[in-house]
Design a protein around this motif. Structure first.
Motif, PDB file in Angstrom:
ATOM      1  N   GLN A 155      53.420  10.095  63.033  1.00  0.00           N
ATOM      2  CA  GLN A 155      52.875   9.939  64.387  1.00  0.00           C
ATOM      3  C   GLN A 155      53.596  10.836  65.384  1.00  0.00           C
ATOM      4  O   GLN A 155      52.982  11.385  66.302  1.00  0.00           O
ATOM      5  CB  GLN A 155      52.951   8.472  64.808  1.00  0.00           C
ATOM      6  N   LYS A 156      54.894  11.017  65.202  1.00  0.00           N
ATOM      7  CA  LYS A 156      55.678  11.867  66.088  1.00  0.00           C
ATOM      8  C   LYS A 156      55.193  13.312  66.043  1.00  0.00           C
ATOM      9  O   LYS A 156      55.236  14.027  67.069  1.00  0.00           O
ATOM     10  CB  LYS A 156      57.154  11.794  65.683  1.00  0.00           C
ATOM     11  N   ASN A 157      54.721  13.751  64.890  1.00  0.00           N
ATOM     12  CA  ASN A 157      54.330  15.152  64.717  1.00  0.00           C
ATOM     13  C   ASN A 157      52.828  15.386  64.835  1.00  0.00           C
ATOM     14  O   ASN A 157      52.346  16.486  64.536  1.00  0.00           O
ATOM     15  CB  ASN A 157      54.823  15.664  63.362  1.00  0.00           C
ATOM     16  N   THR A 158      52.085  14.371  65.238  1.00  0.00           N
ATOM     17  CA  THR A 158      50.635  14.506  65.369  1.00  0.00           C
ATOM     18  C   THR A 158      50.254  14.771  66.821  1.00  0.00           C
ATOM     19  O   THR A 158      50.634  14.012  67.720  1.00  0.00           O
ATOM     20  CB  THR A 158      49.929  13.232  64.871  1.00  0.00           C
ATOM     21  N   GLY A 159      49.530  15.854  67.025  1.00  0.00           N
ATOM     22  CA  GLY A 159      49.065  16.197  68.367  1.00  0.00           C
ATOM     23  C   GLY A 159      49.470  17.590  68.782  1.00  0.00           C
ATOM     24  O   GLY A 159      50.387  18.202  68.194  1.00  0.00           O
ATOM     25  N   GLY A 164      50.958  15.307  61.485  1.00  0.00           N
ATOM     26  CA  GLY A 164      52.071  14.601  60.860  1.00  0.00           C
ATOM     27  C   GLY A 164      51.895  14.419  59.367  1.00  0.00           C
ATOM     28  O   GLY A 164      52.856  14.526  58.593  1.00  0.00           O
ATOM     29  N   TYR A 165      50.659  14.146  58.953  1.00  0.00           N
ATOM     30  CA  TYR A 165      50.373  13.947  57.523  1.00  0.00           C
ATOM     31  C   TYR A 165      48.929  14.320  57.240  1.00  0.00           C
ATOM     32  O   TYR A 165      48.026  13.951  57.992  1.00  0.00           O
ATOM     33  CB  TYR A 165      50.593  12.489  57.111  1.00  0.00           C
ATOM     34  N   LEU A 166      48.734  15.051  56.168  1.00  0.00           N
ATOM     35  CA  LEU A 166      47.389  15.383  55.717  1.00  0.00           C
ATOM     36  C   LEU A 166      47.301  15.218  54.206  1.00  0.00           C
ATOM     37  O   LEU A 166      48.265  15.457  53.477  1.00  0.00           O
ATOM     38  CB  LEU A 166      47.013  16.825  56.089  1.00  0.00           C
ATOM     39  N   ALA A 167      46.123  14.811  53.755  1.00  0.00           N
ATOM     40  CA  ALA A 167      45.835  14.689  52.325  1.00  0.00           C
ATOM     41  C   ALA A 167      44.329  14.676  52.158  1.00  0.00           C
ATOM     42  O   ALA A 167      43.589  14.410  53.114  1.00  0.00           O
ATOM     43  CB  ALA A 167      46.443  13.416  51.749  1.00  0.00           C
ATOM     44  N   ASP A 168      43.881  14.976  50.964  1.00  0.00           N
ATOM     45  CA  ASP A 168      42.454  14.869  50.663  1.00  0.00           C
ATOM     46  C   ASP A 168      42.168  13.408  50.320  1.00  0.00           C
ATOM     47  O   ASP A 168      42.305  12.988  49.175  1.00  0.00           O
ATOM     48  CB  ASP A 168      42.088  15.792  49.501  1.00  0.00           C
ATOM     49  N   ARG A 217      42.990   7.416  58.202  1.00  0.00           N
ATOM     50  CA  ARG A 217      42.091   8.236  59.024  1.00  0.00           C
ATOM     51  C   ARG A 217      41.716   7.549  60.329  1.00  0.00           C
ATOM     52  O   ARG A 217      41.826   8.160  61.403  1.00  0.00           O
ATOM     53  CB  ARG A 217      40.833   8.592  58.228  1.00  0.00           C
ATOM     54  N   TYR A 218      41.286   6.291  60.277  1.00  0.00           N
ATOM     55  CA  TYR A 218      40.656   5.663  61.443  1.00  0.00           C
ATOM     56  C   TYR A 218      41.563   4.710  62.221  1.00  0.00           C
ATOM     57  O   TYR A 218      41.329   4.462  63.395  1.00  0.00           O
ATOM     58  CB  TYR A 218      39.385   4.939  61.009  1.00  0.00           C
ATOM     59  N   LYS A 219      42.599   4.164  61.585  1.00  0.00           N
ATOM     60  CA  LYS A 219      43.528   3.284  62.290  1.00  0.00           C
ATOM     61  C   LYS A 219      44.739   4.053  62.803  1.00  0.00           C
ATOM     62  O   LYS A 219      45.105   3.950  63.989  1.00  0.00           O
ATOM     63  CB  LYS A 219      43.981   2.149  61.375  1.00  0.00           C
ATOM     64  N   VAL A 223      44.635  11.647  59.509  1.00  0.00           N
ATOM     65  CA  VAL A 223      43.903  12.619  58.676  1.00  0.00           C
ATOM     66  C   VAL A 223      42.481  12.774  59.207  1.00  0.00           C
ATOM     67  O   VAL A 223      41.634  11.907  58.983  1.00  0.00           O
ATOM     68  CB  VAL A 223      43.874  12.169  57.202  1.00  0.00           C
ATOM     69  N   PRO A 224      42.169  13.869  59.888  1.00  0.00           N
ATOM     70  CA  PRO A 224      40.815  14.065  60.413  1.00  0.00           C
ATOM     71  C   PRO A 224      39.787  14.188  59.295  1.00  0.00           C
ATOM     72  O   PRO A 224      40.114  14.521  58.140  1.00  0.00           O
ATOM     73  CB  PRO A 224      40.932  15.384  61.192  1.00  0.00           C
ATOM     74  N   GLU A 225      38.536  13.928  59.628  1.00  0.00           N
ATOM     75  CA  GLU A 225      37.449  14.091  58.664  1.00  0.00           C
ATOM     76  C   GLU A 225      37.347  15.558  58.243  1.00  0.00           C
ATOM     77  O   GLU A 225      37.601  16.461  59.033  1.00  0.00           O
ATOM     78  CB  GLU A 225      36.128  13.632  59.287  1.00  0.00           C
ATOM     79  N   GLY A 226      36.968  15.767  56.984  1.00  0.00           N
ATOM     80  CA  GLY A 226      36.764  17.122  56.476  1.00  0.00           C
ATOM     81  C   GLY A 226      37.996  17.794  55.923  1.00  0.00           C
ATOM     82  O   GLY A 226      37.911  18.916  55.405  1.00  0.00           O
ATOM     83  N   VAL A 227      39.149  17.145  55.995  1.00  0.00           N
ATOM     84  CA  VAL A 227      40.376  17.750  55.472  1.00  0.00           C
ATOM     85  C   VAL A 227      40.390  17.665  53.945  1.00  0.00           C
ATOM     86  O   VAL A 227      40.217  16.587  53.374  1.00  0.00           O
ATOM     87  CB  VAL A 227      41.626  17.055  56.046  1.00  0.00           C
TER      88      VAL A 227
END
Length: 393
Positions: A155-159, A164-168, A217-219, A223-227
């Protein structure tokens, strides 16, 4: 005279026991050079003659099935993955190796399990791979080994253009560790035997796992959609991503990008009863059941799986060894150390032929579960398992 006869007898015995061994391998470049060097050293030591034949990876199983019984196949294959092991064992073209491998203490237990089918060892594991959490040390100063630490760092690194975190999240293979942590499974494992009539991909734990993936993703808005995997790697190599889930296959590009990275297991998800246990893929050497040189071929297979040989193999191509002694010798390598721990904590991908009936319905269900917030996970997964059971003969 008696001494001379003894020396002659030993020489003749050596000639009589020498064998011509044919090895099929899909290795290329550095790994093929390593294999040829291993064969040359083996031949010098034993008096055998080992011939390396390069065969395309995807052609080896079918060619082996077609040629083995006619005496036209190899003596040993270096290497094949465990997901073809059940098919080859059922076809009767690979030899159980328990009598040749009397000591297994140096081999990773997860890797050994992957090479075991119906209680018998059908291959000597050579190398393995799994996913793990790779993090950018510039953005995450301490390894995120707990869920709270992971979430805080993410969360600290998102924006502001960073993540902050990405995955398929739609990839069933990549996310199996979460499913396992909550108590889901593909086939029930009882004493090393997989029960293909007991599919655990729609149990209560699997439902919770899908809910957690959806929450990422939603809470938590991580992870945005399409990643997908390619997008995550691109963000990481650009320095815009703190953490992502990937395997050894991406480490070459990460090193080229000059990212100061660390590798740890994904932390236990919130409310999970078990630890994160990702899928592990293993490749190993297998003996042709119709070979006339099984003892010599097995001796060669054992030589190339020793600690020293696996260290050299890692240097040749970067594969993660399954020899525990080799991992100790390579402990300064963060890729070997990080993924080695993940592999040891992992779950072998099922090596039974029925796994082919699982991937399609299961993958579709995982993808559907993260398409929008608060899905009906039970309904989605139940439908997938019904289809899987219907496909299993």
């Amino acid at each position: 005279m008696k001494k001379a006869l003894t020396i002659l007898s030993l020489a003749l015995l050596g000639q009589a026991s020498a064998a011509n061994i044919t090895v099929w391998s899909h290795f290329g470049t550095g790994e093929l050079t390593w294999l040829r060097e291993q064969a040359a050293a083996f031949d010098k030591k034993t008096g055998n003659k080992t011939t390396i034949v390069t065969v395309p990876f995807d052609q080896i199983p079918d060619k082996l099935i077609q040629s083995a019984s006619r005496g036209q196949g190899p003596d040993v294959v270096v290497t094949l993955p465990q997901d073809r092991l059940g098919q080859l064992a059922a076809a009767g073209v690979i030899e159980p190796m328990d009598k040749y491998v009397t000591s297994k203490s140096d081999l990773d237990k997860t890797a050994l399990q992957a090479m075991t089918y119906q209680g018998k060892l059908f291959g000597i594991p050579m190398f393995a791979e799994s996913v793990a959490l790779v993090y950018n040390k510039k953005l995450v100063t301490q390894p995120p080994t707990t869920w709270s630490a992971f979430l805080s760092a993410a969360q600290k690194n998102t924006g502001n253009g960073t993540f902050g975190y990405l995955a398929d999240l739609s990839n069933a293979y990549m996310n199996y560790g979460v499913i396992s942590a909550y108590g889901g499974y593909v086939f029930k494992n009882t004493g090393g035997t997989l029960n293909t009539k007991d599919v655990g991909l729609a149990n209560a734990g699997a439902d919770k796992a899908s809910a957690f993936l959806n929450d990422l993703r939603y809470k938590y808005n991580l992870v945005p959609e399409g990643v997908d995997g390619a997008a995550a790697k691109s963000a990481f190599t650009d320095g815009r991503l703190a953490m992502f889930l990937t395997g050894p296959w991406d480490m070459g590009d990460i090193k080229k990008a000059g990212i100061n990275y660390g590798i740890v297991s994904f932390p236990t998800p919130p409310g999970a009863a078990g630890k994160w246990s990702p899928f592990v893929g293993v490749q190993g050497t297998m003996l042709n059941a119709y070979s006339k040189n099984k003892a010599a071929a097995a001796l060669f297979a054992k030589q190339i799986s020793t600690a020293d040989a696996q260290v050299a193999f890692n240097k040749a191509g970067g594969r993660i060894p399954v020899s525990l002694a080799a991992r100790t010798k390579l402990k300064a390598d963060p890729v070997v150390a990080g993924f080695g721990k993940s592999i040891s904590a992992g779950t072998p991908m099922p090596n039974v032929p029925q796994m082919g009936a699982v991937w399609g319905p299961w993958s579709n269900a995982i993808a559907q579960s993260v398409q929008k917030a608060n899905q009906n996970y039970s309904q989605i997964l139940d439908k997938a398992v019904q289809e899987i059971n219907g496909n299993i003969k």
